[in-house]
Design an enzyme around this catalytic site. Sequence first.
Site, PDB file in Angstrom:
ATOM      1  CB  ALA A 117       8.353  18.320  -0.063  1.00 23.79           C
ATOM      2  CE  LYS A 176       8.753  22.095  -2.671  1.00 23.79           C
ATOM      3  NZ  LYS A 176       9.218  20.704  -2.836  1.00 23.79           N
ATOM      4  N   GLY A 228       0.835  -1.200   0.000  1.00 20.30           N
ATOM      5  CA  GLY A 228       0.000   0.000   0.000  1.00 20.30           C
ATOM      6  C   GLY A 228       0.869   1.248   0.000  1.00 20.30           C
ATOM      7  CB  ILE A 270       4.899  11.937  -4.771  1.00 18.43           C
ATOM      8  CG1 ILE A 270       4.861  11.424  -3.319  1.00 18.43           C
ATOM      9  CG2 ILE A 270       3.491  11.974  -5.368  1.00 18.43           C
ATOM     10  CD1 ILE A 270       4.088  12.288  -2.359  1.00 18.43           C
ATOM     11  CG  LEU A 276      10.707   3.699  -1.209  1.00 16.00           C
ATOM     12  CD1 LEU A 276      10.657   3.466   0.289  1.00 16.00           C
ATOM     13  CD2 LEU A 276      11.788   4.706  -1.556  1.00 16.00           C
TER      14      LEU A 276
END
Length: 507
Positions: free
Chosen positions: A53, A81, A16, A347, A334
Amino acid sequence: MSLKDQQSLDFVIAGGGTAGWIAAALLARFSPPGTRVQLVESEAIGTVGVGEATIPQIHLLNNALGLDERDFLRETKATFKLGIEFDGWQREGHAYMHAFGQVGRGAGLLPFQQYWLRAQQLGLAKPLKHYSLNETAARGLKMQRGRRTPQSLEMPYAYHFDAGLYASYLRRYSELRGVTRHEGMIARVECDGESGEIAALVLDDDRRIEGRFFIDCTGFRALLIDGALEAGFDDWSNVLPCNRAMAVPCATGGDFTPYTCSIARKAGWQWRIPLQHRIGNGYVYCSDHLSDEEAAETLLANLDGKALGDPKPIKFTTGKRRKHWHRNCLALGLAAGFLEPLESTSIHLIQSAMSRFLTVLPKGAGDPAIVDHFNTQADFEWERIRDFLVLHYWANEREGDPFWDGVRNMELPATLQRKIEQWQSAGFIHREHEELFTEVGWFQVLAGQGVEARSYNPAADSLSEDELKALLADTETAISAEVRQMPDHAPFLRSYMMQNMPQGVPA
């Protein structure tokens, strides 16, 4: 009817977290009717969760899913941001920002950097922050969105958000659209003896989760793409030697900055990511030059508020899978590889891989020509991001620290060396194909860290000195005027989130 005879799309997502639920949400949103999407995860396995971020491309993902921005901000405790500040990367006491959006204004066929370089030689140029709307607003703790300015100034933005809350948000989204979640630990991966493709995941209670295509979101373990299919790994620690991170959140207080902070430390760098309810902090470092105990001590000594837990160590090796798509398996997050979060690309790499995947959505393993093309694109994207990160390390003047001395003198990838030489020769920057970072991004890092260009394009001399002065002054004046009318970031965020709030949702 065997699995090979089925014609409907049938996906199994292993793991997940942010990667798994982004994949599930996109498949649920864009796959044709009849598609089966299953996701296996265990609450006993924690997520790394340092990717808090983002870069402006996150809008492409959220908009594609049809997410309401105000709802997203509330659900993920997000803040806005406008860029990333790099503090101490060139030398102690020096800081610059890689801000989103344009810097300055070009004239004729030439980009702004050529006029800025000429002005620099004439002693007329100010630091780049004076010509960047995003940086000027960020340093003033200002924020606005959606305003059409008289000067056509654009202010692109991204977010800081809680990655765990984002995953939960997308889980709810996905399950409402038919994704089936299985709670359990993956005990083994079952492969077809004839084809070598993955046939099923076998859980620790002997349940078999079958599918035609599998997406590996099992993190650093890479149970499918590497454990079962042995796709291989390209190790990049020779140019990105950091191999540890120590992470801890802390209490927030006062205003939160509309930018990420990256602060150079003895053997790496510290991140600071302000959310609505806390600040995310971490120290990325090289264990050859710093112990875990020293890293934790340094991190805890440089927090804005009380630590909300003990620092958690994360071990990693920088690099990528040799094949991101291998047989009937795609690696995401990853499991696909690791590039430290220096430029907030984690992301983005998940969403860009899924975007490419959706354009060639396979019913089974996929045609070899399509798979090869996909992997070639993935290699290019990862390698060019690697180069951009390496530039930050190489272009330092922090003499006396063994870590920084080492990265300043390392052998660079040929693709990066070529880019640096082009800049040093005549201020030339070329964005190759669809590489992520634009000419403006490269310009800000090269100039911000003191990599000098020996000359500039002589076409910049087409402006008289007075016209050059006016170009710089008019740009700075327009930006200053625009920022003056902007509201402060924190009140703007609170006010914006309150608009169109569904009844019963707490403020």
